[in-house]
Scaffold this motif. Structure first.
Motif, short mmCIF file in Angstrom:
data_model
loop_
_atom_site.label_atom_id
_atom_site.label_comp_id
_atom_site.label_asym_id
_atom_site.label_seq_id
_atom_site.Cartn_x
_atom_site.Cartn_y
_atom_site.Cartn_z
N GLU A 120 0.82 -1.20 0.00
CA GLU A 120 0.00 0.00 0.00
C GLU A 120 0.86 1.26 0.00
OE1 GLU A 120 -3.74 0.13 0.03
OE2 GLU A 120 -2.88 -1.62 -0.95
N VAL A 121 1.94 1.24 0.78
CA VAL A 121 2.85 2.39 0.84
C VAL A 121 3.50 2.64 -0.52
CG1 VAL A 121 5.08 3.17 1.77
CG2 VAL A 121 3.34 2.29 3.31
N ILE A 122 3.97 1.57 -1.14
CA ILE A 122 4.62 1.70 -2.45
C ILE A 122 3.64 2.21 -3.50
CG2 ILE A 122 5.64 0.37 -4.35
CD1 ILE A 122 7.04 -1.32 -2.20
N THR A 123 2.40 1.74 -3.45
CA THR A 123 1.38 2.20 -4.39
C THR A 123 1.12 3.69 -4.23
OG1 THR A 123 0.29 0.04 -4.50
CG2 THR A 123 -1.03 1.98 -5.09
N GLU A 124 0.94 4.14 -2.98
CA GLU A 124 0.65 5.55 -2.72
C GLU A 124 1.84 6.44 -3.06
OE1 GLU A 124 -2.29 7.03 -1.91
OE2 GLU A 124 -2.97 5.02 -2.40
N ALA A 125 3.03 6.03 -2.64
CA ALA A 125 4.23 6.82 -2.93
C ALA A 125 4.49 6.91 -4.43
CB ALA A 125 5.43 6.22 -2.22
N GLY A 126 4.14 5.85 -5.15
CA GLY A 126 4.38 5.82 -6.59
C GLY A 126 3.61 6.87 -7.36
N LYS A 176 13.62 7.84 0.14
CA LYS A 176 13.14 8.99 0.93
C LYS A 176 11.63 9.16 0.80
CE LYS A 176 17.46 11.64 0.80
NZ LYS A 176 18.15 12.83 0.26
N GLU A 177 11.10 8.93 -0.39
CA GLU A 177 9.65 9.09 -0.60
C GLU A 177 8.88 8.00 0.13
OE1 GLU A 177 6.46 11.30 -2.02
OE2 GLU A 177 8.61 11.74 -2.12
N ILE A 178 9.40 6.77 0.09
CA ILE A 178 8.75 5.66 0.78
C ILE A 178 8.68 5.94 2.28
CG2 ILE A 178 8.97 3.25 1.47
CD1 ILE A 178 7.98 3.53 -1.36
N LYS A 179 9.77 6.47 2.83
CA LYS A 179 9.82 6.74 4.27
C LYS A 179 8.82 7.81 4.68
CE LYS A 179 14.58 5.20 4.90
NZ LYS A 179 15.99 5.58 5.10
N LYS A 180 8.46 8.71 3.78
CA LYS A 180 7.45 9.72 4.09
C LYS A 180 6.10 9.06 4.33
CE LYS A 180 9.36 13.50 1.26
NZ LYS A 180 9.08 14.36 0.09
N TYR A 181 5.81 8.02 3.57
CA TYR A 181 4.53 7.34 3.67
C TYR A 181 4.54 6.24 4.73
CZ TYR A 181 2.77 9.62 -0.56
OH TYR A 181 2.34 10.55 -1.47
N TYR A 184 4.89 4.20 10.19
CA TYR A 184 5.10 3.32 11.34
C TYR A 184 6.40 2.54 11.25
CZ TYR A 184 0.21 4.51 11.11
OH TYR A 184 -0.97 5.21 10.97
N GLY A 185 7.22 2.84 10.23
CA GLY A 185 8.51 2.16 10.09
C GLY A 185 8.39 0.67 9.87
N ILE A 186 7.33 0.25 9.16
CA ILE A 186 7.10 -1.17 8.93
C ILE A 186 7.90 -1.70 7.74
CG2 ILE A 186 5.33 -2.89 8.33
CD1 ILE A 186 3.33 -1.23 9.91
N VAL A 187 8.12 -0.85 6.72
CA VAL A 187 8.87 -1.28 5.54
C VAL A 187 10.34 -1.41 5.92
CG1 VAL A 187 9.54 -0.74 3.17
CG2 VAL A 187 7.26 -0.13 3.99
N GLU A 188 10.88 -2.60 5.78
CA GLU A 188 12.26 -2.85 6.19
C GLU A 188 13.24 -2.81 5.02
OE1 GLU A 188 12.10 -6.57 8.18
OE2 GLU A 188 11.08 -5.77 9.95
N LYS A 189 13.01 -3.61 4.00
CA LYS A 189 13.95 -3.69 2.89
C LYS A 189 13.62 -2.65 1.82
CE LYS A 189 15.02 -8.59 3.42
NZ LYS A 189 15.03 -9.92 2.76
#
Length: 215
Positions: A120-126, A176-181, A184-189
């Motif tokens: 979901e984060v990758i989709t929104e950030a994209g 950097k864009e992924i980290k904005k979305y 909760y710091g769930i995305v690790e790799k």
């Protein structure tokens, strides 16, 4: 819409994460029990089985699917449903008729929530980052940037390729864009989100068919 779970379950889980919704007493106690086993429980929900007209209790945790087959975690699956029923009884909450209970040696199956959140984060950030990369690096050989819908982006480049330093810049920009979305710091790799490929392959081999390309 997120994969594996409904939008309703996803929204409910995010509301709990953000503190906009308090978990009910049984969920809260189950979160405590899972935590005592070294596992984070995000949510419990009922999944409908329309063919059998029944429901199954499911979990969203930070363990990959199939964890109950691993010796280290096997006891969690074996005890989870018993603990759930115990907590319901102690809180005076009737246990709904769910198909897990009727099966021998059953427990609470579930999904790995960080993967769902990551998608979901990758989709929104994209929606933001893909057009930015296209515009910023057009003169450096970037032809098109596509959100694959599979948890990553493909940067299509010219046949001559692009310099390694440009690739590093793009990866840093995406990170950097992924980290904005990722509130909760769930995305690790972060190292497998971006793939580079030649646009001519999409055009000549797959005829611009993204379905076949990503298949």
């Amino acid at each position: 819409m997120p994969n594996l779970i409904s939008q309703e379950v996803y929204d409910d889980t995010i509301a709990i994460l953000e503190g906009r919704k308090q978990p009910d007493i049984v969920l809260k106690r189950m979160q405590g029990w899972y935590a005592s086993q070294g596992v984070k429980l995000y949510n419990l929900y009922l999944e409908k089985n329309y063919c059998e007209q029944s429901e199954k209790l499911m979990s969203l945790t930070d363990l990959y699917e199939g964890f109950f087959r691993q010796k280290k975690w096997k006891h969690i699956f074996g005890d989870s449903l018993k603990v759930y029923c115990k907590f319901c009884a102690e809180e005076g909450i009737p246990v709904k008729k769910i198909e897990n209970i009727d099966k021998p040696n059953s427990g609470i199956n579930g999904f790995y929530f960080p993967r769902i959140w990551r998608g979901e984060v990758i989709t929104e950030a994209g929606k933001t980052i893909c057009p930015v990369i296209e515009k910023a690096y057009k003169d450096n050989g970037v032809e098109k940037v596509v959100n694959s819908g599979l948890g990553g982006y493909t940067v299509f480049i010219c046949d001559e390729g692009i310099p390694d330093e440009i690739k590093v810049q793009i990866l840093d920009m995406v990170s950097k864009e992924i980290k904005k979305y990722d509130k909760y710091g769930i995305v690790e790799k972060m190292d497998d989100i971006v793939n580079f490929d030649k646009l001519s392959i999409l055009r000549d081999t797959y005829g611009w068919n993204y379905y076949q390309y990503y298949k």
